[in-house]
Each structure stands twice: as structure tokens, then as C-alpha cells.
Scaffold this active site. Structure first.
Site, PDB file in Angstrom:
ATOM      1  N   LYS A  22     -38.102  20.359  11.165  1.00 38.23           N
ATOM      2  CA  LYS A  22     -38.555  19.042  10.726  1.00 38.23           C
ATOM      3  C   LYS A  22     -39.706  18.427  11.437  1.00 38.23           C
ATOM      4  O   LYS A  22     -40.879  18.054  10.997  1.00 38.23           O
ATOM      5  CB  LYS A  22     -37.522  18.338  10.680  1.00 38.23           C
ATOM      6  CG  LYS A  22     -37.786  16.663  10.644  1.00 38.23           C
ATOM      7  CD  LYS A  22     -36.623  15.679  10.646  1.00 38.23           C
ATOM      8  CE  LYS A  22     -36.440  15.260  12.019  1.00 38.23           C
ATOM      9  NZ  LYS A  22     -36.999  14.142  12.543  1.00 38.23           N
ATOM     10  N   ASN A  23     -39.584  18.594  12.906  1.00 35.27           N
ATOM     11  CA  ASN A  23     -40.485  17.767  13.979  1.00 35.27           C
ATOM     12  C   ASN A  23     -41.551  18.693  14.038  1.00 35.27           C
ATOM     13  O   ASN A  23     -42.623  18.332  14.713  1.00 35.27           O
ATOM     14  CB  ASN A  23     -39.681  17.928  15.292  1.00 35.27           C
ATOM     15  CG  ASN A  23     -38.704  16.553  15.097  1.00 35.27           C
ATOM     16  OD1 ASN A  23     -38.677  15.805  14.257  1.00 35.27           O
ATOM     17  ND2 ASN A  23     -38.204  16.542  16.171  1.00 35.27           N
ATOM     18  N   ARG A  92     -40.289   6.586  11.990  1.00 31.54           N
ATOM     19  CA  ARG A  92     -41.194   6.160  12.917  1.00 31.54           C
ATOM     20  C   ARG A  92     -42.183   7.308  13.196  1.00 31.54           C
ATOM     21  O   ARG A  92     -43.356   7.011  13.588  1.00 31.54           O
ATOM     22  CB  ARG A  92     -40.474   6.068  14.297  1.00 31.54           C
ATOM     23  CG  ARG A  92     -39.254   5.335  14.042  1.00 31.54           C
ATOM     24  CD  ARG A  92     -38.530   5.127  15.193  1.00 31.54           C
ATOM     25  NE  ARG A  92     -39.404   4.650  16.375  1.00 31.54           N
ATOM     26  CZ  ARG A  92     -39.743   3.330  16.526  1.00 31.54           C
ATOM     27  NH1 ARG A  92     -39.364   2.480  15.706  1.00 31.54           N
ATOM     28  NH2 ARG A  92     -40.404   3.230  17.480  1.00 31.54           N
ATOM     29  N   CYS A 116     -35.632   0.682  16.855  1.00 32.79           N
ATOM     30  CA  CYS A 116     -34.928   1.706  16.116  1.00 32.79           C
ATOM     31  C   CYS A 116     -33.503   1.978  16.830  1.00 32.79           C
ATOM     32  O   CYS A 116     -33.268   1.502  17.943  1.00 32.79           O
ATOM     33  CB  CYS A 116     -35.683   2.855  15.913  1.00 32.79           C
ATOM     34  SG  CYS A 116     -35.243   4.308  16.712  1.00 32.79           S
ATOM     35  N   ARG A 121     -38.843   2.711  21.426  1.00 34.44           N
ATOM     36  CA  ARG A 121     -39.635   3.533  21.012  1.00 34.44           C
ATOM     37  C   ARG A 121     -41.005   2.864  20.555  1.00 34.44           C
ATOM     38  O   ARG A 121     -41.605   2.931  19.488  1.00 34.44           O
ATOM     39  CB  ARG A 121     -39.153   4.413  19.649  1.00 34.44           C
ATOM     40  CG  ARG A 121     -37.904   5.030  19.985  1.00 34.44           C
ATOM     41  CD  ARG A 121     -37.290   6.012  18.867  1.00 34.44           C
ATOM     42  NE  ARG A 121     -38.079   7.176  18.659  1.00 34.44           N
ATOM     43  CZ  ARG A 121     -37.582   8.186  18.129  1.00 34.44           C
ATOM     44  NH1 ARG A 121     -36.797   7.910  17.093  1.00 34.44           N
ATOM     45  NH2 ARG A 121     -38.312   9.435  17.853  1.00 34.44           N
ATOM     46  N   ASP A 306     -32.330  15.553  21.366  1.00 33.08           N
ATOM     47  CA  ASP A 306     -31.765  15.772  20.034  1.00 33.08           C
ATOM     48  C   ASP A 306     -30.451  16.669  19.819  1.00 33.08           C
ATOM     49  O   ASP A 306     -30.062  16.737  18.809  1.00 33.08           O
ATOM     50  CB  ASP A 306     -32.872  16.310  19.194  1.00 33.08           C
ATOM     51  CG  ASP A 306     -34.002  15.305  18.965  1.00 33.08           C
ATOM     52  OD1 ASP A 306     -33.700  13.994  19.219  1.00 33.08           O
ATOM     53  OD2 ASP A 306     -35.230  15.548  18.338  1.00 33.08           O
ATOM     54  N   ILE A 328     -34.211  10.215  28.033  1.00 34.18           N
ATOM     55  CA  ILE A 328     -35.303  10.005  27.080  1.00 34.18           C
ATOM     56  C   ILE A 328     -35.056   8.755  26.398  1.00 34.18           C
ATOM     57  O   ILE A 328     -36.187   8.074  26.412  1.00 34.18           O
ATOM     58  CB  ILE A 328     -35.372  11.476  26.198  1.00 34.18           C
ATOM     59  CG1 ILE A 328     -35.340  12.663  26.698  1.00 34.18           C
ATOM     60  CG2 ILE A 328     -36.797  11.152  25.425  1.00 34.18           C
ATOM     61  CD1 ILE A 328     -36.421  13.190  28.007  1.00 34.18           C
ATOM     62  N   ARG A 398     -31.927  12.774   6.711  1.00 35.72           N
ATOM     63  CA  ARG A 398     -33.428  12.712   7.010  1.00 35.72           C
ATOM     64  C   ARG A 398     -33.646  13.977   7.506  1.00 35.72           C
ATOM     65  O   ARG A 398     -34.877  14.391   7.547  1.00 35.72           O
ATOM     66  CB  ARG A 398     -33.453  11.704   8.241  1.00 35.72           C
ATOM     67  CG  ARG A 398     -33.218  10.286   7.579  1.00 35.72           C
ATOM     68  CD  ARG A 398     -33.407   9.123   8.667  1.00 35.72           C
ATOM     69  NE  ARG A 398     -34.647   9.754   9.655  1.00 35.72           N
ATOM     70  CZ  ARG A 398     -34.559   9.565  10.820  1.00 35.72           C
ATOM     71  NH1 ARG A 398     -33.865   8.824  11.380  1.00 35.72           N
ATOM     72  NH2 ARG A 398     -35.659   9.957  11.581  1.00 35.72           N
TER      73      ARG A 398
HETATM   74  C1  UD1 Z   1     -40.074  13.226  19.300  1.00 39.33           C
HETATM   75  C2  UD1 Z   1     -39.060  13.655  18.206  1.00 39.33           C
HETATM   76  C3  UD1 Z   1     -37.745  13.191  18.328  1.00 39.33           C
HETATM   77  C4  UD1 Z   1     -37.301  13.556  19.881  1.00 39.33           C
HETATM   78  C5  UD1 Z   1     -38.216  13.118  20.841  1.00 39.33           C
HETATM   79  C6  UD1 Z   1     -37.850  13.295  22.366  1.00 39.33           C
HETATM   80  C7  UD1 Z   1     -40.649  14.053  16.348  1.00 39.33           C
HETATM   81  C8  UD1 Z   1     -41.017  13.644  14.918  1.00 39.33           C
HETATM   82  N1  UD1 Z   1     -39.498  13.338  16.925  1.00 39.33           N
HETATM   83  O1  UD1 Z   1     -39.879  11.879  19.110  1.00 39.33           O
HETATM   84  O2  UD1 Z   1     -36.871  14.075  17.498  1.00 39.33           O
HETATM   85  O3  UD1 Z   1     -35.777  12.922  19.899  1.00 39.33           O
HETATM   86  O4  UD1 Z   1     -39.553  13.450  20.521  1.00 39.33           O
HETATM   87  O5  UD1 Z   1     -37.805  14.877  22.294  1.00 39.33           O
HETATM   88  O6  UD1 Z   1     -41.098  15.000  16.968  1.00 39.33           O
HETATM   89  N2  UD1 Z   1     -42.569   6.264  24.735  1.00 39.33           N
HETATM   90  C9  UD1 Z   1     -43.384   5.075  25.143  1.00 39.33           C
HETATM   91  N3  UD1 Z   1     -44.512   4.825  24.566  1.00 39.33           N
HETATM   92  C10 UD1 Z   1     -45.043   5.778  23.744  1.00 39.33           C
HETATM   93  C11 UD1 Z   1     -44.409   6.654  23.092  1.00 39.33           C
HETATM   94  C12 UD1 Z   1     -43.227   7.062  23.652  1.00 39.33           C
HETATM   95  O7  UD1 Z   1     -42.667   4.433  25.918  1.00 39.33           O
HETATM   96  O8  UD1 Z   1     -46.197   5.224  23.136  1.00 39.33           O
HETATM   97  C13 UD1 Z   1     -41.208   6.475  25.275  1.00 39.33           C
HETATM   98  C14 UD1 Z   1     -40.343   6.552  24.273  1.00 39.33           C
HETATM   99  O9  UD1 Z   1     -39.654   5.222  24.121  1.00 39.33           O
HETATM  100  C15 UD1 Z   1     -39.246   7.493  24.757  1.00 39.33           C
HETATM  101  C16 UD1 Z   1     -39.999   8.569  25.519  1.00 39.33           C
HETATM  102  O10 UD1 Z   1     -41.289   7.971  25.577  1.00 39.33           O
HETATM  103  O11 UD1 Z   1     -38.352   6.854  25.754  1.00 39.33           O
HETATM  104  C17 UD1 Z   1     -40.306   9.777  24.801  1.00 39.33           C
HETATM  105  O12 UD1 Z   1     -40.624   9.636  23.432  1.00 39.33           O
HETATM  106  P1  UD1 Z   1     -41.520  10.613  22.473  1.00 39.33           P
HETATM  107  O13 UD1 Z   1     -41.479  11.828  23.242  1.00 39.33           O
HETATM  108  O14 UD1 Z   1     -42.873   9.704  22.277  1.00 39.33           O
HETATM  109  O15 UD1 Z   1     -40.533  10.510  21.201  1.00 39.33           O
HETATM  110  P2  UD1 Z   1     -40.998  10.911  19.910  1.00 39.33           P
HETATM  111  O16 UD1 Z   1     -42.315  11.617  19.720  1.00 39.33           O
HETATM  112  O17 UD1 Z   1     -41.011   9.527  19.130  1.00 39.33           O
END
Ligand code: UD1
Length: 417
Positions: A22-23, A92, A116, A121, A306, A328, A398
């Protein structure tokens, strides 16, 4: 609202197949917005998040054709470079269209995601990166408006923290920017590499994806391509836990064992036998002598957040005390309360959960709070005595395709109501 009714205590046996990730599929669909030509994607799992992304890119102007063996996307023109609140609030990852839209259309309007279930996030890192590529960003009425009428230009972007979709978003923006972009402290997740491989097939010039420094030479335009999505490591990991927690023996097929290094090592440490039985195939055998093993979630190649909830379910059955640390996301323990209703002994202390086992679980009525939390409840229910009803399984839909059919195929007593 759909429910799962699960009668536990049955050891699972047989073969269970992993679907496409999915990701990986989500950014791949967004990447198809970067070209007017057809992008053919195979092994796209038809789960709810994917249908949401398909709807989103259709509303932007793409034609999406879903057949048995492929999804074909043709984004001849960008009609409306916008991701509305209604879609972003349910998924998201909708913010993944930001980079491709600014790169291709010179502008994008994407709703800000709210809080969320698992944490705040934010998307600040995506936005800071786009600004460095020359986009002007405004925030009005809950929306992010990004503009780069003269096109983006390459830059060096250093992420303050590792972000998976942030890395993907910026990579998709940079492929059409003028000059070179360097992404430092990039996410090394296999899904980032998979996206880079698709983009390269479309004509992008990318080096170093899968490592922490990615170099991108912008090109004038991208073309059509065909690409097959990698196997879903989180789904495969969930199945490994299912085999182990029920004391059964499962062969998980169509996965990429190398992507599961940390979870396999951790489960072996807990006494579970896992062998690679062929390319893309893992066999797991449960044990009566399951031992506790502490675990901390980390960015890839560490243990994935995850799979944290599923691992916690497993640790309720292990002898001793396991400390599970979530690095995370700040609020990703909602399954703990529900597992406790089934008899688990779990104490929460900030970002760590202390799981004391083994505890006999008994079936109960529980509520799924988010995608991976619901998977952990299914796993606990498979191990519990008696019947468990899991409410709000739309969360699991989902990200897991036909999970009840797959589990029933290896002997689980599970039905959807
Ligand atoms: C992706 C995955 C999700 C997985 C996560 C961590 C997808 C669609 N989703 O989510 O399943 O759980 O990686 O492996 O691929 N952060 C910030 N600012 C930002 C972006 C992120 O502070 O602009 C923080 C987030 O709040 C979190 C951390 O960074 O605490 C990691 O998040 P991130 O790797 O961005 O997760 P996603 O890409 O949303």
C-alpha cells in the site's frame, strides 16, 4: 459498520500470499500525475486508501482504469490541482500529490491534514523542502497553496528528521526541477526506492534512493512507464505474527524477506522459527516457549512502527517482561487498552509500553482505533479463547486487502458481519 467476529485458539497452517505494498502504491499513483502519458502499475492492492488516492487523482484530472492485473493512469491534463479536505482527512497520504502538482502544473492547493489518531503528523518538512525548491507557500482557510509559476529549481534539502512521504513528495517535485537536487537525511524505506525505480522508468534521473542521500538531476518532462509494486512488508510481517501467535506453521509467499530483517531478527530472538524457504517466501513456526524481547521502533532498516501493535499482541503471549518503545509517533498505543480488555497485562509509560506475559487472552468486544491497531486486535483474537468481536474494521480495510479471506484460507475462524 462492518465487524469481524473471530473464534480464537486455532493454530493457522498453510500458505498465505502477500499483496502489493500500500505504501508504495500510494506514491506511485501520485507519480503518475507527473506525465501526460500512460503509467501502468501492477500489483496495486485494492484497499480503501488506494481507492481514495485513485479518486483523488481522478478529481485532479487523471483517467484511472482498474483491471484485474493492472491500474492504468493517464493524466493528459491537470484539471484541478487540488486535494480537498474531505479526502485528506480520511487519508493523510493525500499530501503526496503536492510535489507532483507543483512540479507539473506550477501550483497546488492541498488541505492541511488535521491531527490523526496516532499523533500530530504535520507536513512542515514537505513544505520547507518545496520552498527550498523555489515554491511560494501560503496557508489560507485550512489549505496549503503552493505556487511555482516559473518552475522549480534544484537545491540541497536537509531533512531535520527522517520522513517517508516527505522524501517521496520532494523526490517527485525535484524530478522536473531545473538542475540538481540533493536530499540529505532521506528516508531509506524500500517504498522510497520502489518509487525511485518507477520515476526512473518514466525518465527521471535519480541516484542513491534507498540510502540517506538522494541525488536528482531534473529533466524537462517524463513519459509513460510500466511498473510492478513491491510486496507489502507490513502485511507479510502481520502474517508472520499470525503464524507465531497461534502456534501454527505458515508459509508467507510473495514477500521480500530482505525488507523484513528487523522484525525477523526480533521474532527469532523471541524463540520463533522463521526460515526463508524460497525467493519471496518465508516459513514461520510458533513455539510453546515464546520469550519476551524488548523492541524499539525506528526508521528503516530498524523495526517498523507499522508492526509495533502486532508485535505487542505477540508479546502478551511471551514469558517475561517486554518493553516496547515507540520512537516514530507520539500516540501509537491505542491498541494497548483494547488488548488489556482481552486479558493482556500492559502498562503505558509515555512512549513505552511494558508488557508482562504470558497471559491467557479471552475473547471480548473491542474497537479498532487505527489501521495497524486493528491488525493487532485481529492477531490477539486469533490467540484468544472464545469469541472476539472487533468493531470499526473499516480501519483495517484501509490497508489490508481481504484479510479475513486470507486468514480463513489458513484455518482462521473469522467472519465479517
Ligand atoms: C509513512 C507511512 C506510515 C508509517 C510512517 C513511518 C505512507 C503512506 N505512510 O507515513 O505507514 O507509519 O511512514 O514509517 O508511506 N513529521 C514531521 N513533519 C513532517 C513530516 C513528518 O514532524 O513534515 C514527523 C511525523 O509526525 C512523525 C515522523 O516525522 O513523527 C515520521 O513521519 P513520516 O515518516 O513522515 O510518516 P509518513 O510519511 O506520514
Amino acid at each position: 459498520m462492518d465487524k469481524f467476529v473471530i473464534k480464537g485458539g486455532v493454530a493457522l497452517h498453510g500458505e498465505i500470499a502477500t499483496g502489493g505494498a500500500k505504501n508504495s502504491a500510494l506514491p506511485a499513483l501520485a507519480a503518475a500525475l507527473l506525465t501526460a502519458e500512460t503509467v501502468t502499475l501492477r500489483r496495486i492492492p485494492q484497499v480503501r486508501d488506494i481507492r481514495t488516492m485513485q479518486e483523488l487523482i481522478e478529481s485532479i484530472g487523471a483517467r484511472v482504469e482498474v483491471t484485474n492485473d493492472a491500474v492504468r493512469v493517464e493524466a493528459r491534463t491537470i484539471v484541478s490541482p487540488e486535494a480537498p479536505y474531505e479526502l485528506v482527512k480520511t487519508m493523510r497520504a493525500s499530501s503526496l500529490v503536492l510535489g507532483p502538482l507543483v512540479a507539473r502544473a506550477g501550483r497546488a492547493r492541498v488541505s492541511l491534514p488535521g491531527g490523526c489518531a496516532i499523533g500530530a503528523r504535520p507536513v512542515d518538512l514537505h513544505l520547507a523542502g518545496l520552498e527550498q525548491l523555489g515554491a511560494r507557500i501560503h496557508q489560507v482557510h485550512g489549505y496549503i497553496e503552493a505556487e511555482a509559476p516559473g518552475g522549480l529549481r534544484g537545491a540541497t534539502i536537509h531533512f531535520d528528521r527522517v520522513t517517508v512521504t516527505g522524501t517521496e513528495d520532494l523526490m517527485m517535485a525535484a524530478v522536473l526541477a531545473r538542475g540538481e537536487t540533493v536530499i540529505e537525511n532521506a528516508a531509506r524505506e524500500p517504498e522510497v526506492l520502489d518509487l525511485a525505480e518507477l520515476l526512473i522508468r518514466m525518465g527521471a534521473k535519480i541516484e542513491g534512493a534507498g540510502g540517506s542521500t538522494i541525488r536528482i538531476q531534473g529533466v524537462e518532462k517524463l513519459g509513460g512507464a510500466e511498473h510492478t509494486i513491491i510486496g507489502d512488508r507490513i502485511e507479510a510481517g502481520t502474517f508472520l505474527v499470525a503464524g507465531a501467535i497461534t502456534g501454527g506453521e505458515l508459509t508467507v509467499t510473495d514477500c521480500v524477506p530482505e525488507h523484513l530483517g528487523a522484525p525477523i531478527a526480533k521474532m527469532r530472538q523471541a524463540g520463533i522459527t522463521i526460515e526463508q524457504t524460497g525467493p519471496g517466501e518465508l516459513r514461520v513456526r510458533g513455539t510453546r516457549a515464546l520469550r519476551s524481547a524488548d523492541m524499539t521502533t525506528e526508521e528503516y532498516p530498524g523495526f517498523p512502527t507499522d508492526l509495533q501493535a502486532q508485535y505487542m499482541a505477540l508479546m502478551t503471549q511471551a514469558e517475561g517482561i517486554a518493553i516496547v518503545k515507540e520512537n516514530i509517533f507520539e500516540n501509537r498505543f491505542m491498541h494497548a487498552q483494547e488488548l488489556a480488555r482481552m486479558g493482556a497485562n500492559i502498562r503505558l509509560d509515555g512512549r513505552q509500553a511494558i508488557v508482562a506475559g504470558p497471559r491467557d487472552l479471552s475473547g471480548a468486544q473491542v474497537i479498532a482505533s487505527d489501521l495497524r491497531a486493528s491488525a493487532s486486535l485481529v492477531l490477539a483474537a486469533l490467540a484468544a479463547r472464545g469469541e472476539t468481536t472487533i468493531d470499526r474494521v473499516y480501519h483495517i480495510d484501509r490497508g489490508y486487502e481481504k484479510i479475513e479471506e486470507k486468514l480463513a484460507g489458513v484455518g482462521a475462524q473469522i467472519r465479517r458481519e
